[in-house]
Design an enzyme around this catalytic site. Sequence first.
Site, PDB file in Angstrom:
ATOM      1  N   VAL A  22       0.861  -1.320  -0.036  1.00  0.00           N
ATOM      2  CA  VAL A  22      -0.053  -0.050  -0.071  1.00  0.00           C
ATOM      3  C   VAL A  22       0.895   1.425  -0.061  1.00  0.00           C
ATOM      4  CG1 VAL A  22      -1.593   1.341   1.179  1.00  0.00           C
ATOM      5  CG2 VAL A  22      -1.835  -1.008   1.334  1.00  0.00           C
ATOM      6  N   VAL A  23       1.802   1.270   0.923  1.00  0.00           N
ATOM      7  CA  VAL A  23       2.781   2.670   1.094  1.00  0.00           C
ATOM      8  C   VAL A  23       3.855   2.554  -0.438  1.00  0.00           C
ATOM      9  CG1 VAL A  23       4.345   3.897   2.287  1.00  0.00           C
ATOM     10  CG2 VAL A  23       2.403   2.674   3.452  1.00  0.00           C
ATOM     11  N   SER A  74       3.977   1.208  -3.075  1.00  0.00           N
ATOM     12  CA  SER A  74       3.380   1.411  -4.453  1.00  0.00           C
ATOM     13  C   SER A  74       3.363   3.055  -4.725  1.00  0.00           C
ATOM     14  CB  SER A  74       2.053   0.788  -5.057  1.00  0.00           C
ATOM     15  OG  SER A  74       0.870   0.950  -3.721  1.00  0.00           O
ATOM     16  N   LYS A 120       4.049   3.738  18.590  1.00  0.00           N
ATOM     17  CA  LYS A 120       4.187   5.212  18.165  1.00  0.00           C
ATOM     18  C   LYS A 120       4.515   6.001  19.552  1.00  0.00           C
ATOM     19  CE  LYS A 120       1.153   4.710  14.170  1.00  0.00           C
ATOM     20  NZ  LYS A 120      -0.270   4.693  14.018  1.00  0.00           N
ATOM     21  N   ILE A 164       1.235  13.457   8.841  1.00  0.00           N
ATOM     22  CA  ILE A 164       1.351  14.466   9.776  1.00  0.00           C
ATOM     23  C   ILE A 164       2.615  14.885  10.330  1.00  0.00           C
ATOM     24  CG2 ILE A 164       0.469  15.682  12.041  1.00  0.00           C
ATOM     25  CD1 ILE A 164      -1.945  13.599  11.840  1.00  0.00           C
TER      26      ILE A 164
END
Lengths: 429, 429
Positions: free
Chosen positions: B14-15, B17, B203, B134
């Site tokens: 997903v990221v 590509s 995170k 962000i």
Amino acid sequence: MSEPLKVALLGCGVVGSQVVRLLTEQADDLAARVGAPLELAGVAVRKLGRKRDVAVPESLLTTDAHALVTRDDIDIVVEVIGGIEPARSLILAAMAGGKSVVTANKALLAEDGATVHAANRADLYFEAAVAGAIPLIRPLRESLAGDRVHRVLGIVNGTTNYILDKMDSTGASFTDALEEAQSLGYAEADPTADIEGFDAAAKAAILAGIAFHTRVTAADVHREGITEISAADVASAKAMGYVIKLLAICARSDDGRSVGVRVHPAMIPRSHPLAGVREAYNAVFVEAESAGRLMFYGAGAGGAPTASAVLGDLVAVARNRLAGTRGPSESVYADLAVHPVGETVTRYHVSLDVADKPGVLATVADVFAQQDVSIQTVRQEGRGDDAQLVLVTHRASDAALSLTVERLRDLDIVRAVASVMRVEGDEAP
Amino acid sequence: MSEPLKVALLGCGVVGSQVVRLLTEQADDLAARVGAPLELAGVAVRKLGRKRDVAVPESLLTTDAHALVTRDDIDIVVEVIGGIEPARSLILAAMAGGKSVVTANKALLAEDGATVHAANRADLYFEAAVAGAIPLIRPLRESLAGDRVHRVLGIVNGTTNYILDKMDSTGASFTDALEEAQSLGYAEADPTADIEGFDAAAKAAILAGIAFHTRVTAADVHREGITEISAADVASAKAMGYVIKLLAICARSDDGRSVGVRVHPAMIPRSHPLAGVREAYNAVFVEAESAGRLMFYGAGAGGAPTASAVLGDLVAVARNRLAGTRGPSESVYADLAVHPVGETVTRYHVSLDVADKPGVLATVADVFAQQDVSIQTVRQEGRGDDAQLVLVTHRASDAALSLTVERLRDLDIVRAVASVMRVEGDEAP
């Protein structure tokens, strides 16, 4: 740990005194983060012997700013005097000597950024010039360096936001709200730069330049202040579910080939996140192709928040200096045209004092139609001599709207164009 | 313009590509901003011949990731595989060869950041590891480098926010809301990492480490997921003007000598800005001594937003490489202790199923008083067998509250402790 880096401070007012305080109080942390102590080596002030917000050793104070910035031992110059001169000459002198510069000077960067950027031989950092402590320059310049920014939209002047917020929440007139802001220290004795939009326009020019990799100066910015906003305007907006804010808007045109930069009051829906920005706070939306919509919010002014931004930059340029390198320099390769405000496309709220006769709406609607300005809603208020037509348009160009308003003024049945205001932020946030 | 910098991409999901797409579509802009073209020189994937979201030239694809990252001509390695292995080995191999690394790997950085930071010989950038597009890492690491961060508090997991938002807005059960999130692609088939708080905890560890210049690992984070949140909890919060959010909270202790890092559901007032963060969005407050309260808001996940963050880092490390320099390295000099959750001080919402007898409140209140937990409000709901006592405390330590709850369970008149939840964000925003 390396040898100390020597810092010269120009200006010791509201921001400068906080810079001195932080350099002292946070000395150990700053040294650890930089890899060398930051030593305050001199502070240029207008007058000696004045009472200051912070204790500065007498021996550091000088009124000869030029001598200070050209001292061989100075590594970094922090400029928080503001205004064009003598700030520009001092910065140029410092740069000529290879010093790194940190400045909060939005007026200089917006009016003559080209000169200072061209003279820069080390680092020029200026996070504090826009929106106080809110990180905006660095995210735009670095975090979004791999993205394509479409629009920057926000509240970047705390004074006017305080005034408009008071008018909205208490029904106060502009004059009364301004007086309150002055008595509380949110507005200066001469509030022109804020209420006429000059401060916001300078910030808009800086943000647009970075966002679009194009040189934008204050003169490129279409600017309208808030002095004409009446309590009636605010009340009318409120009745429709809107709030009036002074917005800075930097937007790429639909074809991507030019940018528009403008500062003016606008109505935004009360459900928009910017509508909730109260008092003297700032908030800025950045819309980028891949990142989507980002919002940054915080205190946009004040001594300590602005000093925080200055110190962040100071740490960065100090690290660069130690590493013998430089941060990103000015990026204006895209060189886009800045289009005139007439090409701006947005929605409008128009309020007309009209004669209460049959056929008035048809006549008015025809004038809009002739300029291809499509009307979304229309509402008639009052009767007889007090009759008012309130119209909200679909998206139209500023030029078409201006022509429409001109024609409306010529109509016998229109006694006055009571107000014309842009409507922004209607897209889902 | 310099020679091209060669980029190896690990992972093309997903990221990945989206990274390929941006490197292609934005090639000219990227080259102008870096000062040299960024050339995609190889893409390591698990299987060849798979259908992908983006066209990648066959010749660039390889299943031998190790050979790719150790190729002499590669300058920068972008890792978007995720997980601990093989990501860690590949990053370490790349670093041993002096490559710069950009990663979105929160799990690895939170579990074994020490190893990868220690092996780093060029640049290690990881903005994409926390809150997608962000900008948070860069503002914390650079913009606030001259300030003292007191607290970081926010919503950093989009999946759980989507689920809790659905429960709040529709009254759905946790299971139904999770199913909806899965059908819309907001939650994975195995949602454990999100709903049990592991993703948010990783995170939180990364943010706390940077904010407090201290090494914090995932194991240091007190973690509670949202699987126990019932529709009744959500409704009860709603009735009191609160909303339940999964929060990540990194806070300095009152004496400044230790930090607490926790992820758990909490009730926040509906007027708090975080309460308005809907669907899968993320938002993080940073409270610093001089900057005051800053908020950052945007899309916290998704291919394009995460790729935007990756590209921003890619531009930064490419510039550094060209300049023969490095960005700021890991800063853990403060070396603060991470205190156990028992020392956390906050407010609590406690809901008890009780016998509806005279004297119940006095008995319950006495248990709170014995542990020095002061009660702010108490409300009795229902009568007879359905009687419930709902209490909200003043600030108390987690340890004192836990002991209180234990004692409450021992009381005959308390049939069940229906729920215990922390209350956050009650201070004025």
